[in-house]
Design an enzyme around this catalytic site. Structure first.
Site, PDB file in Angstrom:
ATOM      1  N   GLU A  60       0.845  -1.195   0.000  1.00  0.00           N
ATOM      2  CA  GLU A  60       0.000   0.000   0.000  1.00  0.00           C
ATOM      3  C   GLU A  60       0.881   1.246   0.000  1.00  0.00           C
ATOM      4  O   GLU A  60       1.952   1.259   0.586  1.00  0.00           O
ATOM      5  CB  GLU A  60      -0.919  -0.006   1.219  1.00  0.00           C
ATOM      6  CG  GLU A  60      -0.236  -0.166   2.573  1.00  0.00           C
ATOM      7  CD  GLU A  60       0.361   1.081   3.155  1.00  0.00           C
ATOM      8  OE1 GLU A  60       1.209   0.966   4.062  1.00  0.00           O
ATOM      9  OE2 GLU A  60      -0.006   2.190   2.699  1.00  0.00           O
ATOM     10  N   CYS A  79       5.590   5.075   9.064  1.00  0.00           N
ATOM     11  CA  CYS A  79       6.330   4.289   8.072  1.00  0.00           C
ATOM     12  C   CYS A  79       7.767   4.723   7.814  1.00  0.00           C
ATOM     13  O   CYS A  79       8.641   3.875   7.684  1.00  0.00           O
ATOM     14  CB  CYS A  79       5.570   4.301   6.754  1.00  0.00           C
ATOM     15  SG  CYS A  79       4.088   3.297   6.859  1.00  0.00           S
ATOM     16  N   LYS A 133       8.350  -0.951  -2.201  1.00  0.00           N
ATOM     17  CA  LYS A 133       7.654  -0.273  -1.105  1.00  0.00           C
ATOM     18  C   LYS A 133       8.666   0.358  -0.144  1.00  0.00           C
ATOM     19  O   LYS A 133       8.545   1.529   0.234  1.00  0.00           O
ATOM     20  CB  LYS A 133       6.750  -1.279  -0.372  1.00  0.00           C
ATOM     21  CG  LYS A 133       6.178  -0.779   0.933  1.00  0.00           C
ATOM     22  CD  LYS A 133       5.183   0.343   0.749  1.00  0.00           C
ATOM     23  CE  LYS A 133       5.104   1.211   1.954  1.00  0.00           C
ATOM     24  NZ  LYS A 133       3.864   1.445   2.552  1.00  0.00           N
TER      25      LYS A 133
HETATM   26  C1  UDX Z   1       0.314  -1.950   9.344  1.00  0.00           C
HETATM   27  C2  UDX Z   1       1.810  -1.701   9.301  1.00  0.00           C
HETATM   28  O1  UDX Z   1       2.139  -0.742  10.266  1.00  0.00           O
HETATM   29  C3  UDX Z   1       2.283  -1.252   7.975  1.00  0.00           C
HETATM   30  O2  UDX Z   1       3.685  -1.241   7.935  1.00  0.00           O
HETATM   31  C4  UDX Z   1       1.849  -2.204   6.967  1.00  0.00           C
HETATM   32  O3  UDX Z   1       2.170  -1.707   5.703  1.00  0.00           O
HETATM   33  C5  UDX Z   1       0.383  -2.532   7.073  1.00  0.00           C
HETATM   34  O4  UDX Z   1       0.007  -2.863   8.380  1.00  0.00           O
HETATM   35  P1  UDX Z   1      -1.720  -0.396   9.844  1.00  0.00           P
HETATM   36  O5  UDX Z   1      -2.906  -0.946   9.142  1.00  0.00           O
HETATM   37  O6  UDX Z   1      -1.593   1.075   9.958  1.00  0.00           O
HETATM   38  O7  UDX Z   1      -0.390  -0.762   9.110  1.00  0.00           O
HETATM   39  O8  UDX Z   1      -1.583  -1.113  11.256  1.00  0.00           O
HETATM   40  P2  UDX Z   1      -2.612  -1.116  12.474  1.00  0.00           P
HETATM   41  O9  UDX Z   1      -3.459   0.104  12.402  1.00  0.00           O
HETATM   42  O10 UDX Z   1      -1.809  -1.404  13.695  1.00  0.00           O
HETATM   43  O11 UDX Z   1      -3.541  -2.353  12.149  1.00  0.00           O
HETATM   44  C6  UDX Z   1      -3.150  -3.680  12.179  1.00  0.00           C
HETATM   45  C7  UDX Z   1      -4.342  -4.505  12.678  1.00  0.00           C
HETATM   46  O12 UDX Z   1      -4.020  -5.881  12.604  1.00  0.00           O
HETATM   47  C8  UDX Z   1      -4.747  -4.231  14.141  1.00  0.00           C
HETATM   48  O13 UDX Z   1      -6.077  -3.817  14.222  1.00  0.00           O
HETATM   49  C9  UDX Z   1      -4.521  -5.580  14.838  1.00  0.00           C
HETATM   50  O14 UDX Z   1      -5.457  -5.833  15.858  1.00  0.00           O
HETATM   51  C10 UDX Z   1      -4.634  -6.557  13.694  1.00  0.00           C
HETATM   52  N1  UDX Z   1      -3.944  -7.828  13.937  1.00  0.00           N
HETATM   53  C11 UDX Z   1      -2.652  -7.863  14.305  1.00  0.00           C
HETATM   54  C12 UDX Z   1      -4.660  -9.007  13.784  1.00  0.00           C
HETATM   55  O15 UDX Z   1      -5.852  -8.992  13.484  1.00  0.00           O
HETATM   56  N2  UDX Z   1      -4.009 -10.193  13.972  1.00  0.00           N
HETATM   57  C13 UDX Z   1      -2.699 -10.268  14.348  1.00  0.00           C
HETATM   58  O16 UDX Z   1      -2.159 -11.368  14.519  1.00  0.00           O
HETATM   59  C14 UDX Z   1      -2.003  -9.055  14.521  1.00  0.00           C
HETATM   60  C1  UDX Z   2       3.834   7.986   4.239  1.00  0.00           C
HETATM   61  C2  UDX Z   2       3.898   7.889   2.708  1.00  0.00           C
HETATM   62  O1  UDX Z   2       3.629   9.184   2.135  1.00  0.00           O
HETATM   63  C3  UDX Z   2       2.934   6.855   2.182  1.00  0.00           C
HETATM   64  O2  UDX Z   2       3.073   6.705   0.779  1.00  0.00           O
HETATM   65  C4  UDX Z   2       3.221   5.526   2.874  1.00  0.00           C
HETATM   66  O3  UDX Z   2       2.356   4.511   2.421  1.00  0.00           O
HETATM   67  C5  UDX Z   2       3.108   5.689   4.378  1.00  0.00           C
HETATM   68  O4  UDX Z   2       4.016   6.702   4.815  1.00  0.00           O
HETATM   69  P1  UDX Z   2       2.309   9.272   6.017  1.00  0.00           P
HETATM   70  O5  UDX Z   2       3.328   8.861   7.028  1.00  0.00           O
HETATM   71  O6  UDX Z   2       0.881   9.060   6.332  1.00  0.00           O
HETATM   72  O7  UDX Z   2       2.571   8.520   4.620  1.00  0.00           O
HETATM   73  O8  UDX Z   2       2.472  10.847   5.761  1.00  0.00           O
HETATM   74  P2  UDX Z   2       3.306  11.814   4.812  1.00  0.00           P
HETATM   75  O9  UDX Z   2       2.365  12.805   4.278  1.00  0.00           O
HETATM   76  O10 UDX Z   2       4.141  11.094   3.846  1.00  0.00           O
HETATM   77  O11 UDX Z   2       4.232  12.602   5.864  1.00  0.00           O
HETATM   78  C6  UDX Z   2       5.187  11.940   6.684  1.00  0.00           C
HETATM   79  C7  UDX Z   2       5.969  12.953   7.514  1.00  0.00           C
HETATM   80  O12 UDX Z   2       6.825  13.748   6.703  1.00  0.00           O
HETATM   81  C8  UDX Z   2       5.076  13.948   8.286  1.00  0.00           C
HETATM   82  O13 UDX Z   2       5.592  14.134   9.583  1.00  0.00           O
HETATM   83  C9  UDX Z   2       5.189  15.219   7.470  1.00  0.00           C
HETATM   84  O14 UDX Z   2       4.972  16.386   8.228  1.00  0.00           O
HETATM   85  C10 UDX Z   2       6.629  15.126   6.988  1.00  0.00           C
HETATM   86  N1  UDX Z   2       6.899  15.898   5.756  1.00  0.00           N
HETATM   87  C11 UDX Z   2       6.290  15.573   4.584  1.00  0.00           C
HETATM   88  C12 UDX Z   2       7.815  16.953   5.793  1.00  0.00           C
HETATM   89  O15 UDX Z   2       8.391  17.256   6.838  1.00  0.00           O
HETATM   90  N2  UDX Z   2       8.075  17.644   4.634  1.00  0.00           N
HETATM   91  C13 UDX Z   2       7.481  17.334   3.444  1.00  0.00           C
HETATM   92  O16 UDX Z   2       7.772  18.009   2.434  1.00  0.00           O
HETATM   93  C14 UDX Z   2       6.549  16.256   3.428  1.00  0.00           C
END
Ligand code: UDX
Ligand code: UDX
Length: 513
Positions: free
Chosen positions: A161, A276, A220
């Site tokens: 993603e 991330c 990724k």
């Molecule tokens: C996560 C990772 O942080 C990211 O690096 C990856 O790309 C996608 O998964 P995110 O969806 O943001 O991203 O994580 P989170 O919001 O923590 O959700 C993960 C979910 O998985 C939780 O709700 C957790 O309860 C669930 N989970 C985890 C299960 O259902 N089974 C498990 O064994 C572990």
């Molecule tokens: C990021 C990636 O953009 C996304 O593609 C990936 O799947 C997950 O990680 P996210 O962490 O949600 O997404 O936010 P993003 O908008 O990328 O910003 C990340 C951090 O960088 C923030 O703290 C933001 O304030 C900072 N940032 C971003 C800067 O300091 N300067 C910039 O020009 C852009």
């Protein structure tokens, strides 16, 4: 041609929830069930109060929940019935053992693979959505091969993603690209086509890229590393600007007009946060070390070092300008989220994303947490205001052992969470802006100035007050901005053999930050 009629998604988090909601909305003939071990989270997905805030998400969910979109805790049933299973569980950095703090912990991914092998029947495509180290799909495949029953046939794909928080629904509906990696075998090709046929319902064909599994997994990590690198690059230039008199906004604009460089992601800041960037760059560094590529590892490690440096440097500038001491001084800290339009600072837990659980992995990593830490280290009294982040969240983030130096009392002694920005700034020596919330541009700064101690400082860590500088100075503020000359120029001191310590701002050196 394999036809997908039922999808199961394991993990109802930031990735799984929005992704599958959009798939359900776009493919009314496919039944999509999102499952999670966390019953509270599933309950919230089935209510009016969704567990995460994303613009447009509520509408998408309401348009198909109960019709072809379901949220459930019955993981085995959903796996059994599905033709395609997304694995979207979290992959935190390891908090122990080999690779601690850097390598991705794949225990949840492995648990999912074992569960699928145990309860699955028939033909299934298993899609790795979580960010994983390169060759993780290979591990999943080996678990499947070692546990395969004669009535189960599995194909493994990688489909990372790229959605960013705050724009997830738009990123899903109008993606720059969809990436699908799979086996270079006839069966692998069929599985890729089956997944591609889902995205083709709304994504133009030329935006769907197919590769081998490892290219997809590495892309990724590389995409996030390149994005993080751009921020560290512009932040490193911001330090030079502050020392020379150049203005980082002007430099960013000038270089960004070169089409080969491009204008996006060149915003100087107090450093990147989010779930991330740090995690994935550290994961890449670890991978390079494990593959005996130390030069490559060191190159990417520097992206993290500059990010840490930028946070320390900003805090040091605040302290330096406040006459080298902030002990017992009230500071109004505006903004705690890692970026605007999200209330998320670091709530994700190692065990699955719910606030009640205390053991956290490296998570949202807002730079505000670190700026607060460095100011707390010097005894500053922080009055923090954020329009979205809740009080408990702020206290929890600042009470992590690495932030409060194993002294949780320090947080209760030094931190107050304010209900509005005016309260945060009343009787303060300085305002420190850490998140670029639009509302901070519209505050009544005359009123704030009157209620502050003099000289009254504003430190803009996000360059959101650029258009207001003259006005603020006329009111009487001393305005200090990231990437612009410090009011009193600090002489450049880095020697030829510039070491990491030498690169700290003079005030930081003096204060040993
Ligand atoms: C996560 C990772 O942080 C990211 O690096 C990856 O790309 C996608 O998964 P995110 O969806 O943001 O991203 O994580 P989170 O919001 O923590 O959700 C993960 C979910 O998985 C939780 O709700 C957790 O309860 C669930 N989970 C985890 C299960 O259902 N089974 C498990 O064994 C572990
Ligand atoms: C990021 C990636 O953009 C996304 O593609 C990936 O799947 C997950 O990680 P996210 O962490 O949600 O997404 O936010 P993003 O908008 O990328 O910003 C990340 C951090 O960088 C923030 O703290 C933001 O304030 C900072 N940032 C971003 C800067 O300091 N300067 C910039 O020009 C852009």
């Amino acid at each position: 041609m394999v036809v997908i009629k039922k999808i199961c998604c394991i993990g109802a988090g930031y990735v799984g929830g929005p992704t599958c909601s959009v798939i359900a909305q776009m493919c009314k003939d496919i039944a999509v069930t999102v499952v999670d071990v966390n019953a509270e989270r599933i309950k919230a997905w089935n209510s009016d109060q969704l567990p995460i805030f994303e613009p447009g998400l509520q509408e998408v969910v309401e348009s198909c929940r109960g019709q072809n979109l379901f949220f459930s805790t019955d993981i085995d049933k959903a796996i059994k019935e599905a033709d395609l299973v997304f694995i979207s569980v979290n992959t935190p950095s390891k908090t122990f053992g080999i690779g601690k703090g850097r390598a991705a912990d794949l225990k949840y991914i492995e648990a999912c693979a074992r569960r699928i092998a145990e309860v699955g029947i028939g033909n299934k495509i298993v899609v790795e959505k979580s960010t994983v180290p390169v060759r993780a799909a290979e591990s999943i495949r080996r678990i499947f091969n070692a546990n395969t029953k004669c009535n189960l046939n599995l194909q493994v794909l990688s489909n990372p993603e790229f959605l960013a928080e705050g724009t997830a629904i738009n990123d899903l509906k109008n993606p720059d690209r969809v990436l699908i990696g799979g086996d270079e075998t006839p069966e692998g090709g069929k599985a890729i086509q089956a997944l591609k046929s889902i995205y083709q319902r709304w994504v133009p064909e030329n935006k769907i890229i197919t590769t081998n599994t490892w290219s997809s997994e590495l892309s990724k990590l590389a995409a996030n590393a390149f994005l993080a690198q751009r921020i560290s690059s512009i932040n490193s230039i911001s330090a030079l600007c502050e020392a020379t008199g150049a203005d980082v906004e002007e430099v960013a604009h000038a270089i960004g007009t070169d089409q080969r460089i491009g204008s996006k992601f060149l915003k100087a800041s107090i450093g990147f946060g989010g779930s991330c960037f740090q995690k994935d760059v550290l994961n890449l560094v670890y991978l390079c070390e494990a593959l005996n590529l130390p030069e490559v590892a060191r190159y990417w490690q520097q992206v993290i070092e500059i990010n840490d440096y930028q946070r320390r440097r900003f805090a040091a500038r605040v302290i330096g300008c406040l006459f080298n001491t902030v002990t017992d001084k009230k500071i109004g800290l505006l903004g705690f989220a890692f970026k605007k339009n999200t209330g998320d600072t670091s709530h994700k837990t190692e065990s699955g994303g719910c606030l009640e659980n205390a053991d956290r992995g490296i998570s949202r990593e807002s730079s505000s947490i670190y700026v607060s830490k460095y100011l707390m280290d010097e005894g500053a009294k922080l009055h923090i205001f954020d329009p979205k982040v809740k009080k408990e969240q702020i206290i929890q983030d600042l009470s992590q052992t690495n932030i409060c130096d194993d002294d949780p009392d320090r947080v209760s002694r030094l931190v107050t969470v304010a209900l509005d920005p005016y309260e945060a700034c009343k009787n303060a020596h300085a305002i420190v802006i850490c998140t670029e919330w639009d509302m901070f541009k519209e505050l009544d700064y005359e009123k704030i100035y009157k209620a502050m101690l003099k000289p009254a400082f504003i430190f803009d860590g996000r360059r959101i007050l650029d258009g207001l500088h003259e006005k603020l100075q006329r009111i009487g503020f001393q305005v200090e901005t990231i990437g612009k000359k410090v009011t009193e120029l600090i002489p450049f001191t880095a020697s030829k053999e510039t070491s990491r310590n030498d690169l700290q701002a003079p005030a930081a050196k003096k204060l040993k930050i």
